[in-house]
Design a protein around this motif. Structure first.
Motif, mmCIF file in Angstrom:
data_model
loop_
_atom_site.group_PDB
_atom_site.id
_atom_site.type_symbol
_atom_site.label_atom_id
_atom_site.label_comp_id
_atom_site.label_asym_id
_atom_site.label_seq_id
_atom_site.Cartn_x
_atom_site.Cartn_y
_atom_site.Cartn_z
ATOM 1 N N MET A 163 0.769 -1.092 0.014
ATOM 2 C CA MET A 163 -0.132 0.104 0.005
ATOM 3 C C MET A 163 0.971 1.242 -0.048
ATOM 4 O O MET A 163 2.043 1.328 0.739
ATOM 5 C CB MET A 163 -0.936 0.117 1.348
ATOM 6 N N LYS A 164 0.376 1.976 -0.890
ATOM 7 C CA LYS A 164 1.257 3.295 -0.866
ATOM 8 C C LYS A 164 0.265 4.586 -0.657
ATOM 9 O O LYS A 164 -0.990 4.830 -1.340
ATOM 10 C CB LYS A 164 1.994 3.732 -2.214
ATOM 11 N N VAL A 165 0.666 5.604 0.363
ATOM 12 C CA VAL A 165 -0.138 6.525 0.897
ATOM 13 C C VAL A 165 0.580 7.742 0.622
ATOM 14 O O VAL A 165 1.733 7.913 0.863
ATOM 15 C CB VAL A 165 -0.581 6.608 2.306
ATOM 16 N N ASN A 166 0.016 9.023 0.016
ATOM 17 C CA ASN A 166 0.891 10.094 -0.254
ATOM 18 C C ASN A 166 -0.227 11.235 0.348
ATOM 19 O O ASN A 166 -1.218 11.218 0.019
ATOM 20 C CB ASN A 166 0.730 10.504 -1.993
ATOM 21 N N ILE A 167 0.658 11.993 1.167
ATOM 22 C CA ILE A 167 0.148 13.080 1.701
ATOM 23 C C ILE A 167 0.590 14.368 1.244
ATOM 24 O O ILE A 167 1.912 14.626 0.961
ATOM 25 C CB ILE A 167 0.218 13.086 3.397
ATOM 26 N N SER A 168 -0.129 15.287 0.742
ATOM 27 C CA SER A 168 0.403 16.475 0.100
ATOM 28 C C SER A 168 -0.204 17.617 1.090
ATOM 29 O O SER A 168 -1.389 17.741 1.225
ATOM 30 C CB SER A 168 0.022 16.823 -1.077
ATOM 31 N N ILE A 169 0.843 18.710 1.414
ATOM 32 C CA ILE A 169 0.347 19.851 2.310
ATOM 33 C C ILE A 169 0.647 21.150 1.667
ATOM 34 O O ILE A 169 1.749 21.091 1.155
ATOM 35 C CB ILE A 169 1.419 19.580 3.717
ATOM 36 N N ASP A 170 -0.320 21.831 1.658
ATOM 37 C CA ASP A 170 -0.061 23.138 0.859
ATOM 38 C C ASP A 170 -0.192 24.362 2.088
ATOM 39 O O ASP A 170 -1.019 24.613 2.799
ATOM 40 C CB ASP A 170 -1.342 23.305 0.063
ATOM 41 N N GLY A 171 1.234 24.361 2.463
ATOM 42 C CA GLY A 171 1.044 25.674 3.418
ATOM 43 C C GLY A 171 2.377 26.350 3.550
ATOM 44 O O GLY A 171 3.436 25.622 2.960
ATOM 45 N N SER A 172 2.564 27.212 4.184
ATOM 46 C CA SER A 172 4.003 27.919 4.254
ATOM 47 C C SER A 172 5.063 27.090 5.117
ATOM 48 O O SER A 172 4.206 26.434 5.947
ATOM 49 C CB SER A 172 3.822 29.422 4.506
ATOM 50 N N PRO A 173 6.083 27.700 5.005
ATOM 51 C CA PRO A 173 6.864 27.036 6.297
ATOM 52 C C PRO A 173 6.558 27.368 7.557
ATOM 53 O O PRO A 173 6.563 26.329 8.445
ATOM 54 C CB PRO A 173 8.356 27.422 5.869
ATOM 55 N N ASP A 174 6.200 28.655 7.917
ATOM 56 C CA ASP A 174 5.734 28.830 9.372
ATOM 57 C C ASP A 174 4.440 28.115 9.524
ATOM 58 O O ASP A 174 4.175 27.660 10.771
ATOM 59 C CB ASP A 174 5.266 30.412 9.269
ATOM 60 N N GLU A 175 3.410 27.979 8.465
ATOM 61 C CA GLU A 175 2.217 27.283 9.029
ATOM 62 C C GLU A 175 2.557 25.575 9.158
ATOM 63 O O GLU A 175 1.858 25.030 10.367
ATOM 64 C CB GLU A 175 1.245 27.148 7.764
ATOM 65 N N VAL A 176 3.349 25.010 8.417
ATOM 66 C CA VAL A 176 3.874 23.726 8.753
ATOM 67 C C VAL A 176 4.397 23.470 10.022
ATOM 68 O O VAL A 176 4.079 22.562 10.949
ATOM 69 C CB VAL A 176 4.535 23.170 7.670
ATOM 70 N N ARG A 177 5.278 24.639 10.360
ATOM 71 C CA ARG A 177 5.814 24.386 11.726
ATOM 72 C C ARG A 177 4.984 24.711 12.873
ATOM 73 O O ARG A 177 5.017 23.741 13.885
ATOM 74 C CB ARG A 177 7.000 25.709 11.883
ATOM 75 N N ALA A 178 3.931 25.589 12.518
ATOM 76 C CA ALA A 178 2.986 25.576 13.708
ATOM 77 C C ALA A 178 2.053 24.438 13.792
ATOM 78 O O ALA A 178 1.659 23.918 15.159
ATOM 79 C CB ALA A 178 2.122 26.953 13.485
ATOM 80 N N PHE A 179 1.667 23.908 12.577
ATOM 81 C CA PHE A 179 0.936 22.627 12.791
ATOM 82 C C PHE A 179 1.648 21.393 13.532
ATOM 83 O O PHE A 179 0.974 20.947 14.334
ATOM 84 C CB PHE A 179 0.854 22.300 11.335
ATOM 85 N N PHE A 180 2.980 21.395 13.461
ATOM 86 C CA PHE A 180 3.591 20.111 14.057
ATOM 87 C C PHE A 180 4.188 20.623 15.485
ATOM 88 O O PHE A 180 4.704 20.008 16.159
ATOM 89 C CB PHE A 180 4.754 19.957 13.379
ATOM 90 N N GLY A 181 3.998 22.054 15.719
ATOM 91 C CA GLY A 181 4.224 22.412 17.167
ATOM 92 C C GLY A 181 5.742 22.620 17.209
ATOM 93 O O GLY A 181 6.376 22.876 18.439
ATOM 94 N N TRP A 182 6.329 22.816 16.063
ATOM 95 C CA TRP A 182 7.722 23.361 16.229
ATOM 96 C C TRP A 182 7.852 25.012 16.312
ATOM 97 O O TRP A 182 7.223 25.649 15.956
ATOM 98 C CB TRP A 182 8.462 23.053 14.565
#
Length: 84
Positions: free
Chosen positions: A1-20
């Motif tokens: 099984m292969k799963v692809n996840i695409s995230i459309d967000g700025s680096p700051d948004e991704v950092r905030a999402f992961f709690g970085w």
């Protein structure tokens, strides 16, 4: 099984999402300090050695791996030339 996840967000948004933590302010401060040292012509200032100390260890090892890879590729090219 292969799963692809695409995230459309700025680096700051991704950092905030992961709690970085945000790093923009740290990045600006480091660049400002380096620019000051380069502008002042600090004796013995070597930008490469300064950056090496700031890089995480795994990236330094990555450079060693890259160098080993290129050396291996060069060696393989020499062996193929000798075989001809």
């Amino acid at each position: 099984m292969k799963v692809n996840i695409s995230i459309d967000g700025s680096p700051d948004e991704v950092r905030a999402f992961f709690g970085w933590p945000p790093v923009a302010q740290l990045h600006e401060e480091l660049l400002r300090k380096m620019q000051e040292q380069m502008a002042s012509g600090a004796p013995g200032f070597d930008p490469a050695s300064v950056m090496k100390n700031m890089m995480p260890e795994h990236l330094q090892n990555m450079m060693s791996m890259q160098q080993a890879f290129w050396q291996q590729m060069a060696t393989q090219g020499e062996k193929k030339d000798k075989d001809k």
